[in-house]
Design an enzyme around this catalytic site. Structure first.
Site, PDB file in Angstrom:
ATOM      1  N   ASP A  66       0.947  -1.119   0.002  1.00  0.00           N
ATOM      2  CA  ASP A  66      -0.097  -0.022   0.005  1.00  0.00           C
ATOM      3  C   ASP A  66       0.868   1.163   0.073  1.00  0.00           C
ATOM      4  OD1 ASP A  66      -2.397   1.372   0.484  1.00  0.00           O
ATOM      5  OD2 ASP A  66      -1.760   1.719   2.143  1.00  0.00           O
ATOM      6  N   THR A  99      -3.052   5.698  -4.203  1.00  0.00           N
ATOM      7  CA  THR A  99      -1.927   6.038  -3.335  1.00  0.00           C
ATOM      8  C   THR A  99      -0.668   6.116  -3.968  1.00  0.00           C
ATOM      9  OG1 THR A  99      -1.975   4.056  -1.918  1.00  0.00           O
ATOM     10  CG2 THR A  99      -2.988   6.303  -1.093  1.00  0.00           C
ATOM     11  N   THR A 100      -0.499   4.913  -4.590  1.00  0.00           N
ATOM     12  CA  THR A 100       0.624   4.623  -5.508  1.00  0.00           C
ATOM     13  C   THR A 100       0.894   5.232  -6.834  1.00  0.00           C
ATOM     14  OG1 THR A 100       0.558   2.132  -4.466  1.00  0.00           O
ATOM     15  CG2 THR A 100       1.978   2.694  -6.203  1.00  0.00           C
ATOM     16  N   ASP A 411      -9.151  -0.130   1.528  1.00  0.00           N
ATOM     17  CA  ASP A 411      -8.957   0.453   0.048  1.00  0.00           C
ATOM     18  C   ASP A 411     -10.379   0.215  -0.537  1.00  0.00           C
ATOM     19  OD1 ASP A 411      -6.652   1.616   0.860  1.00  0.00           O
ATOM     20  OD2 ASP A 411      -5.484   0.571  -0.558  1.00  0.00           O
TER      21      ASP A 411
END
Length: 559
Positions: A66, A99-100, A411
């Site tokens: 994550d 987020t990545t 998520d």
């Protein structure tokens, strides 16, 4: 250091211990820092992603892919790197997923700005080009978007699949997807008449539905068992045992009373000394204390509840009276848990026993039962009629596995929440990014002047997502991305000829690296996540490019 008047030497302005980078040196150093941060998590994108193992300062281990979790644990000293890490945190709080992608995209935007800066293009010009490209990219996303019905379970499951498929828990895909959907749709509730009745409003915060996952969807992690044993309750559960061993441990359709006051004698706030000279007075005092507790219990018993739950203590005497009246009691429940129980059973939390009304009693619960899991007792309030709160029980081999699955589930739930708020989808697997890239390239040809170069650079930067997906699959990156680009270009030309807005949904299958039509493959992502990713990445790149002076160094320590 500054040059003094003619004939004088240089004048020291800043403290000599401070380091200062200015102009191009500062900009290039910022770009290098951004590249370093995006390289850390580049391999964690897509279904074939790698995991990172991090040791925290306390000696604990975090194993995750994550983006936000990795960067939260990484200790960096460069100020730009810190601001990049802040991006993924903001993305996580706002939409919960992507987020990545946001870090990789922001890093790529800065990397492609480097040649422009080296060729003496002013950062303000680059920023203007980037902002124009952002507006154009958002318009392309709007055209690609597909409306979705939130109650269409099959479509929603495909959607959550794209979020969870890239995570560690993808082996239990169907189970996780089902749990995330069930939890969010349980917690979602219609708001009052604060929103206009015609549906969509232009204000992004004016949602007709309220989905508070953080407060009302509690994740209970219990080590042991299998991941397949995980479940979402139609109600709530908490780790407490009954206060008295003789109390009932299973009740069907219980009447539940929630309290926020102690069922014991009130102790004075300040220390009080009482001098007693007579033995009768001492007995009278004890009797008064007992009568006070007895009155409280009688007020409760008058409403014939089956279960009494309080956030404060329950004295031995109160336990005795309640057990005698066949009432099960729980004490010292957390405030947050009490709120969840209230929401699930329809009860109202009462602050004083003499103010209890019949309407405060919760009757929405179908079954109360005490169950033993491993060596702890848990209270289950299950089979609620219309629970607007739920507990998600996660089982798994070890704490590390449970923590990672909790992050994945979080998520997935955020993804469902976003779609409930804004029911629009975009194709996944790098298809949206490639479509935006192609659209920007074509639109860039019409941009005049020096802004054209940074405008086109944004289009090129968008390709980093499909490129990284292909890279993590281990296929030939150049061949795959070129084929994908050709597909989108052909679709674009065809749409221009025929005049209709034909959507091209071709992207990369993250598992095998082949090109697939995302419509038939069924990988979709929420519109809000994608748009937020693009906005955040471009806006942060603009901000970092406008920095032309970095002053670092500690202030003098005060003696």
């Amino acid at each position: 250091m500054m040059q003094g008047p003619p004939g004088y030497g240089p004048v020291m302005v800043l403290n000599s211990k401070q380091q200062r980078q200015t102009g191009r040196q500062a900009q290039l150093s910022n770009i290098t820092a951004a590249r370093a941060v995006s390289d850390i998590i580049r391999t964690t994108l897509g279904p074939r992603s790698m995991l990172k193992m991090l040791l925290d300062p306390m000696g604990g281990i975090v194993i995750t892919n994550d983006g936000n979790c990795i960067l939260r644990e990484v200790d960096v000293s460069h100020p730009t790197a810190k601001s990049m890490i802040e991006l993924s945190r903001a993305q996580d709080e706002e939409v919960g997923d992507g987020t990545t992608s946001v870090i990789i995209l922001a890093g790529e935007m800065l990397i492609l700005a480097e040649p422009c800066i080296t060729d003496n293009l002013h950062p303000t010009v680059i920023v203007q080009g980037y902002n124009k490209a952002l507006q154009c990219a958002l318009d392309i996303c709007e055209e690609l978007a597909l409306d979705v019905d939130v109650n269409d379970t099959e479509q929603m499951m495909k959607l959550v699949q794209s979020s969870i498929g890239t995570k560690f828990s993808s082996r239990w895909n169907d189970k996780m997807v089902q749990m995330a959907l069930q939890a969010v749709l349980t917690v979602a509730r219609e708001k009052g008449s604060s929103t206009p009745s015609n549906g969509t409003s232009s204000n992004p915060y004016n949602h007709k539905v309220e989905v508070d996952i953080k407060r009302y969807a509690k994740v209970e992690k219990i080590p042991g068992g299998e991941i397949n044993d995980s479940t979402v309750l139609k109600g709530v559960m908490f780790n407490k045992d009954t206060t008295h061993s003789k109390m009932r441990r299973k009740i069907e359709n219980p009447r539940i009373l929630l309290l926020d006051c102690p069922l014991e004698y009130k102790k004075g706030e300040s220390q009080t000394n009482v001098e007693i000279t007579n033995t009768e007075d001492w007995n009278t005092m004890l009797r008064m204390e007992e009568e006070y507790v007895e009155n409280m219990c009688m007020e409760i018993i008058a409403f014939q509840p089956d279960i009494v739950i309080t956030e404060k203590g329950v004295s031995d005497l109160a336990q005795h009276y309640l057990a005698k009246a066949n009432i099960t009691a729980f004490r010292r429940l957390r405030k947050t848990d009490n709120n969840r129980v209230a929401r699930a059973t329809g009860a109202t939390i009462v602050s004083r026993t003499d103010e209890i009304q019949e309407s405060d009693i919760g009757t929405g619960c179908g079954l109360f039962e005490m169950r033993k899991i491993s060596d702890e007792w848990f209270c289950f309030l299950d089979e609620c009629k219309d629970p607007k709160a739920c507990t998600i029980i996660l089982r798994g081999g070890s704490k590390d596995v449970l923590n990672e699955i909790e992050r994945n589930l979080h998520d997935a739930m955020e993804v469902v929440r976003n779609v409930v708020y804004d029911p629009k989808l975009l194709p996944g697997g790098g298809a949206t990014e490639m479509a935006v890239s192609m659209g920007l390239r074509r639109a860039g040809l019409k941009v005049e002047g020096v802004q054209q170069r940074p405008f086109l650079a944004v289009g090129e930067a968008m390709e980093v997502i499909p490129r990284t997906l292909a890279q993590n699959c281990g296929v030939s990156v150049i061949r795959t991305v070129t084929q994908l680009r050709a597909k989108h270009a052909a679709a674009y030309d065809e749409a221009e000829k025929s005049g209709d807005k034909k959507k091209c949904n071709w992207g990369i299958n993250g598992t095998s690296g082949e090109l697939v039509d995302m419509d038939s493959y069924g990988i979709w992502e929420p519109f809000s996540v994608k748009v937020q990713t693009i906005k955040t990445a471009i806006e942060s790149a603009c901000m970092i490019l406008r920095i032309d002076d970095i002053v670092s160094g500690s202030k003098k320590s005060i003696q």
